[in-house]
Design an enzyme around this catalytic site. Structure first.
Site, PDB file in Angstrom:
ATOM      1  N   GLU B 281       0.829  -1.204   0.000  1.00 33.13           N
ATOM      2  CA  GLU B 281       0.000   0.000   0.000  1.00 33.13           C
ATOM      3  C   GLU B 281       0.868   1.259   0.000  1.00 33.13           C
ATOM      4  OE1 GLU B 281      -3.358  -0.632   2.444  1.00 33.13           O
ATOM      5  OE2 GLU B 281      -3.999   1.457   2.421  1.00 33.13           O
ATOM      6  N   GLU B 284       2.084   1.707  -3.429  1.00 32.28           N
ATOM      7  CA  GLU B 284       0.955   2.120  -4.274  1.00 32.28           C
ATOM      8  C   GLU B 284       0.717   3.621  -4.108  1.00 32.28           C
ATOM      9  OE1 GLU B 284      -2.801   0.277  -3.348  1.00 32.28           O
ATOM     10  OE2 GLU B 284      -3.809   1.202  -5.064  1.00 32.28           O
ATOM     11  N   CYS B 307      -8.312  -1.985   4.133  1.00 28.59           N
ATOM     12  CA  CYS B 307      -8.246  -3.202   4.962  1.00 28.59           C
ATOM     13  C   CYS B 307      -9.507  -3.498   5.746  1.00 28.59           C
ATOM     14  CB  CYS B 307      -7.041  -3.175   5.890  1.00 28.59           C
ATOM     15  SG  CYS B 307      -6.458  -1.560   6.272  1.00 28.59           S
ATOM     16  N   SER B 327      -7.437   1.963  -2.299  1.00 27.91           N
ATOM     17  CA  SER B 327      -6.252   1.162  -2.595  1.00 27.91           C
ATOM     18  C   SER B 327      -6.676  -0.193  -3.137  1.00 27.91           C
ATOM     19  CB  SER B 327      -5.447   0.967  -1.311  1.00 27.91           C
ATOM     20  OG  SER B 327      -4.584  -0.147  -1.444  1.00 27.91           O
ATOM     21  N   LYS B 366     -15.459  -9.499   8.076  1.00 30.78           N
ATOM     22  CA  LYS B 366     -14.408 -10.357   7.510  1.00 30.78           C
ATOM     23  C   LYS B 366     -14.985 -11.675   7.029  1.00 30.78           C
ATOM     24  CE  LYS B 366     -10.661  -7.895   8.109  1.00 30.78           C
ATOM     25  NZ  LYS B 366      -9.848  -7.504   6.946  1.00 30.78           N
ATOM     26  N   GLU B 369     -16.080 -10.830   3.657  1.00 29.12           N
ATOM     27  CA  GLU B 369     -14.914 -10.598   2.794  1.00 29.12           C
ATOM     28  C   GLU B 369     -14.343 -11.926   2.296  1.00 29.12           C
ATOM     29  OE1 GLU B 369     -11.140  -9.308   4.674  1.00 29.12           O
ATOM     30  OE2 GLU B 369     -11.100  -7.711   3.195  1.00 29.12           O
ATOM     31  N   GLU B 374     -13.992 -12.436  -5.631  1.00 28.47           N
ATOM     32  CA  GLU B 374     -12.681 -11.921  -6.052  1.00 28.47           C
ATOM     33  C   GLU B 374     -11.583 -12.289  -5.056  1.00 28.47           C
ATOM     34  OE1 GLU B 374     -15.433 -10.186  -5.441  1.00 28.47           O
ATOM     35  OE2 GLU B 374     -15.042  -8.277  -4.443  1.00 28.47           O
TER      36      GLU B 374
END
Ligand code: SF4
Ligand code: SF4
Ligand code: SF4
Ligand code: FES
Lengths: 154, 593
Positions: B281, B284, B307, B327, B366, B369, B374
């Protein structure tokens, strides 16, 4: 309902009532007056216009008895739910109407003719149980009288 | 604020104008039961369990919502107070589906505690409430059981006030009132970011996370499976609470031992991946700044962190047009899974098909997630199961382990090695601080100009915090940053994030880099953390987190030897092609209506 018509109507109402959160209720009242009920599309567009969540708008709409979130029948039968009618056997009136119309409290018949709903006091406590069919008031009901009255609306 | 005096139970106390009766009683240690009140939320005065007698007023007053007045004479123990509080509990129970022994909130339920406090041994209203409303299990992360709802609106307020989502509200009225979503649709069909703050603020078992405990025991018992566990930084500063340790006790070493005793084959640390995230990150961000300042292709700035999965879903729903600002880095949890099933599997000669990657997170989002399409490679999810801190505590207890009995041990290597910069990911502002420690040093070759590396302007509990660092002495590769004042901003709670992103949308945001955490105080206040969660408890956890950082021998992500080695042996360099393939992702514009 055409989306454009709804949006035009909404623009109009916002111009009149303003866009603050407390204007949601008067806007809903006016939309209800126009469309008879507040369906999913209407509530979604109100939420989008005010920039708030659908859940918030639905919460308001479902709280007030004078706002409908479902399409109602041609004739809305409102049964008084206050304690005096309750004591005078309101329950049997309701049961008779439910079985005659084949719907439960809060529902609408398939042919969209009749809806069953509650109302708060109609000021007829001395002559309960009472009910309204649209704007007409009836008191001193018995189960069979109530059924006859309702069926006279066609 | 003017000072005034009031009398409570015959003794005189100082109070400030604007305080409520409850505020004064809490300060003085005078117990008042509460239910709808929560220190994170605005006061509504719904449940009336907190009633007290105020001399001169006919009715009892709710302590939580009655402001003090000079000369007020209050009694908290009269017969009338006791009886009406007890009646309220009895009424709540009369309309409650009570099955405590098999309830997720058993022994951690505020309604149950109230019943206990009032010594109820019988129900005045005998007829027991059945489960008349079906449970709503449409959310990927939690279950709503309205048969246990006391209509306190804590979930409603958490979702609106803290998160700015307003996914739930009171629906209908009178005895038909329930908590639900627009059109009474299941929660899985409306905009919800899975943050679990509603779950964390619910006093009863009406809301609870979806358990995956049994799946994990099954994996552990399967000899073919290699079961790897990672624990997020926020767990070590909170898990102890489930075993009676005071908030803010660090149990890192005991937790590692417990996990090993339970039968996990490898006990790793999400912090390894947090250090890795900082590398990816940080580079980036520097890359985006380079193209912005050297007239390359205009990049999306400010860049925001990625995150916190609740925040990601929030952005997808509420600011889909600003997704390019987020990000592309996967979260540490997902980077960890991706590394385990590629690099580590190869190194160990294990077929990734046989690896079960479990993570322990302070977070319900989470769970969602980990099942995003993806977040899988060749149809294989990076992370297989996500446990909340609370679920881990249940598993530890099921295994017959008392955390107190555990000796301290360390994580396994290499994926257990980490720095203090990774630890502070648990606190709001921590990712920013970690990123600055690394980015500043990469650019200038010197440490960040803050005493002991503590970047205090980004720490704390204010909802939105801003800071800036002027870059002096940029090295040759980074000369475009010379003299630039790098502006950063930190926000937690998505209601705060909404304000920040509105400014970005309107083009009035000066910051280059923004850290957003979904939950209050960051992950340490996550929706999966031990209950209760209050501002004081979060402060204690934050203190523990910053102490653990201060005690760490390495405190900068780029100094993590195992991360360095991962780049040398496998990934090449930060943002390399392989790093992109494994560690970066994309998002889905979802919209709101
Ligand atoms: S919500 Fe509380 S009182 Fe109700 S069953 Fe669960 S533990 Fe018992
Ligand atoms: S999970 Fe978060 S967004 Fe969803 S209902 Fe609960 S508080 Fe609201
Ligand atoms: S679900 Fe829980 S927090 Fe929400 S109103 Fe019901 S009891 Fe209160
Ligand atoms: S705690 Fe005071 S009214 Fe609920």
């Amino acid at each position: 309902m055409l989306r454009e018509t709804l949006l035009r109507k909404l623009d109009h109402l916002i111009e009149f009532h303003g866009k603050a959160r407390e204007s949601v209720l008067p806007v809903l009242q006016d939309l209800q007056a126009t469309y008879g009920y507040l369906g999913e599309e209407t509530i979604n567009e109100v939420a989008r216009t005010f920039g708030i969540s659908q859940t918030e708008v639905f919460s308001v709409a479902s709280f007030y008895h004078f706002l409908n979130t479902k399409e109602k029948g041609k004739y809305v039968i409102r049964i008084c739910r206050t304690i005096s009618c309750e004591l005078r056997d309101k329950a049997n009136i309701l049961r008779a109407l439910e079985s005659e119309l084949g719907i439960r409290m809060g529902e609408t018949t398939h042919d969209k003719k009749y809806s069953l709903d509650y109302a708060n006091c109609m000021g007829m406590c001395d002559r309960g149980p009472s009910m309204m069919v649209n704007d007409d008031l009836y008191a001193d009901l018995t189960p069979s009288k109530a059924v006859d009255i309702v069926l006279s609306y066609r | 604020m003017a000072e005034l005096r009031i009398t409570i139970n015959g003794a005189s106390y100082k109070a400030l104008d604007g305080m409520t009766i409850l505020d004064v009683c809490r300060r003085e240690g005078i117990h008042i039961p509460t239910l709808c009140n929560h220190p994170d939320l605005q006061t509504r005065g719904i449940c009336r369990i907190c009633v007290v007698d105020v001399k001169g007023s006919k009715t009892l007053q709710a302590a939580c919502s009655t402001p003090v007045e000079a000369g007020m004479v209050i009694s908290t123990t009269t017969d009338r107070v006791r009886k009406s509080r007890k009646t309220i509990v009895e009424l709540l129970l009369a309309n409650h589906y009570t099955d405590c022994t098999v309830c997720p909130k058993n022994l951690n339920c505020e309604l149950q505690s109230l019943a206990n406090e009032f010594g109820l041994t019988d129900l005045r209203w005998k007829e027991r409430r059945e489960r008349t409303i079906p449970q709503d299990d449409s959310s990927p992360v939690f279950i709503r059981d309205n048969n246990k709802c006391v209509l306190c609106q804590r979930c409603v307020r958490a979702c609106d006030e803290m998160q700015g989502v307003y996914a739930v509200a009171n629906l209908f009225k009178g005895d038909s009132m329930i908590v639900g979503s627009a059109f009474n649709k299941p929660i899985g069909e409306v905009v919800c970011i899975n943050c679990g703050q509603c779950v964390a603020h619910c006093p009863t078992g009406a809301l609870s996370e979806k358990y995956c405990i049994e799946d994990i025991w099954k994996a552990i018992d399967d000899p073919k499976k290699v079961v790897v566990v990672q624990t997020a930084p926020a767990i070590r500063a909170a898990l102890g609470e489930e075993f009676g340790y005071p908030a803010g006790t660090r149990v890192t070493g005991k937790m590692a031992s417990a996990l090993r005793t339970m039968g996990f084959d490898y006990v790793f640390d999400t912090q390894f991946a947090a250090d890795l995230t900082i590398m990816e990150e940080g580079y980036e961000l520097l890359g985006r700044l380079r193209s912005a300042l050297t007239g390359g292709e205009a990049p999306a700035l400010p860049m925001t962190t990625s995150c916190s999965p609740g925040w990601i879903k929030f952005q997808e729903h509420f600011f889909p047009e600003l997704l390019p600002n987020v990000s592309t880095c996967k979260s540490p949890q997902q980077m960890f899974g991706a590394v385990v099933k590629s690099f580590w599997a190869g190194k160990m000669g294990i077929d990734p098909e046989n690896i079960v990657c479990v993570s322990v997170m302070p977070c319900t989002a989470k769970k969602f997630e980990s099942i995003r399409p993806e977040m899988a490679r060749n149809g294989r999810p990076d992370v297989d199961y996500v446990l909340t801190t609370r679920e881990l505590a249940v598993m530890i207890k099921q295994a017959g382990i008392d955390l107190h009995d555990m000796k301290n041990s360390t994580f396994d290597n290499p994926l257990g090695e980490s720095t203090g910069a990774a630890t502070i990911f648990a606190a709001s502002g921590g990712v920013m601080e970690a990123a600055l420690r690394t980015a500043y040093e990469v650019v200038t070759g010197r440490e960040v100009p803050f005493k002991n590396l503590d970047i205090s302007p980004v720490r704390g509990m204010d909802g939105v915090r801003e800071a800036s660092i002027k870059i002096n002495g940029a090295q040759k590769d980074w000369s475009f940053l010379e003299g630039v004042e790098l502006k950063v901003l930190v926000a937690h709670g998505t209601a705060n994030a909404k304000k920040v992103m509105n400014a970005v949308r309107e083009g009035t945001m000066a910051a280059h880099f923004i850290e957003i955490m979904t939950c209050p105080g960051g992950c340490l206040g996550g929706g999966g953390q031990p209950l209760p969660g209050t501002p004081e408890i979060r402060l204690a956890r934050a203190k523990a987190i910053y102490e653990e950082d201060a005690d760490s021998p390495l405190r900068k992500s780029h100094e993590n030897p195992s991360v360095k080695k991962l780049y040398e042996d496998f990934l090449g360099a930060p943002n390399s092609h392989l790093a992109h393939e494994l560690l970066h992702t994309h998002y889905t514009a979802r919209g709101q209506y």
